[in-house]
Design a protein around this motif. Structure first.
Motif, PDB file in Angstrom:
ATOM      1  N   VAL A  79       0.690  -1.081   0.184  1.00 63.84           N
ATOM      2  CA  VAL A  79       0.030  -0.042  -0.127  1.00 63.84           C
ATOM      3  C   VAL A  79       0.819   1.182  -0.124  1.00 63.84           C
ATOM      4  N   ALA A  80       2.094   1.141   0.546  1.00 62.91           N
ATOM      5  CA  ALA A  80       2.845   2.387   0.361  1.00 62.91           C
ATOM      6  C   ALA A  80       4.000   2.255  -0.638  1.00 62.91           C
ATOM      7  N   ALA A  81       3.637   1.431  -1.855  1.00 62.47           N
ATOM      8  CA  ALA A  81       4.670   1.222  -2.967  1.00 62.47           C
ATOM      9  C   ALA A  81       5.371   2.434  -3.521  1.00 62.47           C
ATOM     10  N   GLY A  82       4.746   3.475  -3.563  1.00 57.72           N
ATOM     11  CA  GLY A  82       5.401   4.681  -3.957  1.00 57.72           C
ATOM     12  C   GLY A  82       6.544   5.488  -3.022  1.00 57.72           C
ATOM     13  N   SER A  83       6.523   4.768  -1.623  1.00 54.56           N
ATOM     14  CA  SER A  83       7.273   5.362  -0.600  1.00 54.56           C
ATOM     15  C   SER A  83       8.784   4.727  -0.613  1.00 54.56           C
ATOM     16  N   GLU A  84       9.626   5.508  -0.075  1.00 51.81           N
ATOM     17  CA  GLU A  84      10.962   5.011   0.157  1.00 51.81           C
ATOM     18  C   GLU A  84      11.092   3.850   1.116  1.00 51.81           C
ATOM     19  N   ALA A  85      11.591   2.720   0.891  1.00 52.85           N
ATOM     20  CA  ALA A  85      11.723   1.499   1.620  1.00 52.85           C
ATOM     21  C   ALA A  85      13.203   1.815   2.349  1.00 52.85           C
ATOM     22  N   LEU A  86      12.733   1.948   3.886  1.00 53.95           N
ATOM     23  CA  LEU A  86      13.814   2.226   5.009  1.00 53.95           C
ATOM     24  C   LEU A  86      14.050   0.988   5.870  1.00 53.95           C
ATOM     25  N   PHE A  87      13.259   0.108   5.796  1.00 48.95           N
ATOM     26  CA  PHE A  87      13.523  -1.082   6.689  1.00 48.95           C
ATOM     27  C   PHE A  87      12.991  -2.332   5.865  1.00 48.95           C
ATOM     28  N   ALA A  88      13.624  -3.569   6.208  1.00 48.82           N
ATOM     29  CA  ALA A  88      13.117  -4.726   5.758  1.00 48.82           C
ATOM     30  C   ALA A  88      13.175  -5.821   6.573  1.00 48.82           C
ATOM     31  N   VAL A  89      12.221  -6.735   6.631  1.00 48.27           N
ATOM     32  CA  VAL A  89      11.862  -7.873   7.479  1.00 48.27           C
ATOM     33  C   VAL A  89      12.239  -9.029   6.450  1.00 48.27           C
ATOM     34  N   ARG A  90      13.010  -9.938   7.163  1.00 48.46           N
ATOM     35  CA  ARG A  90      13.118 -11.301   6.368  1.00 48.46           C
ATOM     36  C   ARG A  90      12.881 -12.357   7.644  1.00 48.46           C
ATOM     37  N   ARG A  91      12.166 -13.434   7.293  1.00 51.89           N
ATOM     38  CA  ARG A  91      11.888 -14.623   8.009  1.00 51.89           C
ATOM     39  C   ARG A  91      12.017 -15.676   7.343  1.00 51.89           C
ATOM     40  N   ARG A  92      12.803 -16.621   7.755  1.00 48.74           N
ATOM     41  CA  ARG A  92      12.929 -18.032   7.310  1.00 48.74           C
ATOM     42  C   ARG A  92      12.200 -18.899   8.103  1.00 48.74           C
ATOM     43  N   ASP A 120      13.867 -10.736  11.026  1.00 47.92           N
ATOM     44  CA  ASP A 120      15.120 -10.031  11.406  1.00 47.92           C
ATOM     45  C   ASP A 120      14.684  -8.777  10.764  1.00 47.92           C
ATOM     46  N   LEU A 121      14.789  -7.688  11.385  1.00 44.66           N
ATOM     47  CA  LEU A 121      14.676  -6.205  10.982  1.00 44.66           C
ATOM     48  C   LEU A 121      15.974  -5.656  10.629  1.00 44.66           C
ATOM     49  N   PHE A 122      16.118  -5.223   9.232  1.00 41.81           N
ATOM     50  CA  PHE A 122      17.265  -4.537   8.703  1.00 41.81           C
ATOM     51  C   PHE A 122      17.192  -3.172   8.346  1.00 41.81           C
ATOM     52  N   ARG A 123      17.911  -2.321   8.271  1.00 44.43           N
ATOM     53  CA  ARG A 123      18.010  -0.946   7.363  1.00 44.43           C
ATOM     54  C   ARG A 123      18.298  -1.201   6.077  1.00 44.43           C
ATOM     55  N   VAL A 124      17.521  -0.665   5.298  1.00 44.88           N
ATOM     56  CA  VAL A 124      17.966  -0.340   3.780  1.00 44.88           C
ATOM     57  C   VAL A 124      18.812   0.569   3.562  1.00 44.88           C
ATOM     58  N   LEU A 125      19.777   0.417   3.005  1.00 44.38           N
ATOM     59  CA  LEU A 125      20.993   1.469   2.929  1.00 44.38           C
ATOM     60  C   LEU A 125      20.866   1.965   1.559  1.00 44.38           C
ATOM     61  N   HIS A 126      20.346   1.253   0.593  1.00 40.37           N
ATOM     62  CA  HIS A 126      20.004   1.498  -1.108  1.00 40.37           C
ATOM     63  C   HIS A 126      19.134   0.329  -1.297  1.00 40.37           C
TER      64      HIS A 126
END
Length: 194
Positions: free
Chosen positions: A101-114, A173-179
């Motif tokens: 729903v926020a597809a047009g926004s800048e991605a600042l964080f990521a979550v990865r779950r295995r 796991d929560l990550f910062r998106v650097l680029h």
């Protein structure tokens, strides 16, 4: 769609400004990579947002195996291997992808779950649940995108999502998106991948 990730777990006292500088220097190199849907340059820092480790762990969604292979064998991956040693590269086959729903926004964080697929599980149900979870995540406030994929050599699912804020409604796991390099994001096939 194919998902790929490698992790570099760094010493507890590692100066993560080195990773920030590296991404600032080389992150743009994949901004127009043929066959790449997106690459999120991800960093966890020990003691920040509950992370127990310093870890650099880029996550990729590929539109083509050819683009992925060109990256791995054609020189893109070599620079990282030269600087840090060659890490194991995990690969998963796509199950689902949705713009959020926020597809047009800048991605600042990521979550990865295995998550392992239990012995005896009905694979069609596991895949359906992953597709449903991707759709739910994509509808959450602040979701930029959500994806799920499966590693059939380990029987493990991976759920990946990008967020515009640091309080995502997703476990993992929560990550910062650097680029974010996203030359083929618009071409990533939406919905179920089969």
């Amino acid at each position: 769609m194919h998902a790929m990730q490698y992790e570099l777990t760094l010493p507890a006292d590692y100066d993560t400004r080195i990773i920030h500088a590296r991404v600032a220097r080389v992150g743009h190199l994949l901004d127009d990579w043929e066959g790449l849907g997106l690459k999120a340059y991800l960093l966890r820092e020990r003691g920040v947002h509950g992370s127990p480790v310093n870890q650099y762990a880029p996550f990729y969604l590929w539109n083509t195996v050819g683009g992925m292979n060109t990256f791995l064998w054609g020189g893109g991956f070599q620079g990282l291997s030269d600087d840090f040693g060659r890490p194991a590269v995990r690969q998963w086959t796509g199950l689902a992808y949705e713009e959020g729903v926020a597809a047009g926004s800048e991605a600042l964080f990521a979550v990865r779950r295995r998550r392992p697929v239990p012995d005896g599980a009905v694979l069609a149900e596991v895949a359906r649940e992953a597709v449903d979870e991707v759709a739910r995540r994509a509808r959450e406030d602040g979701a930029v995108l959500a994806a799920a994929a499966m590693d059939t050599s380990r029987w493990e699912t991976v759920h990946f999502s990008l967020w515009e804020h640091d309080t995502p409604k997703a476990d993992g796991d929560l990550f910062r998106v650097l680029h974010l390099s996203a030359p083929g994001r618009a071409a990533l096939p939406g919905g179920r991948q089969w």
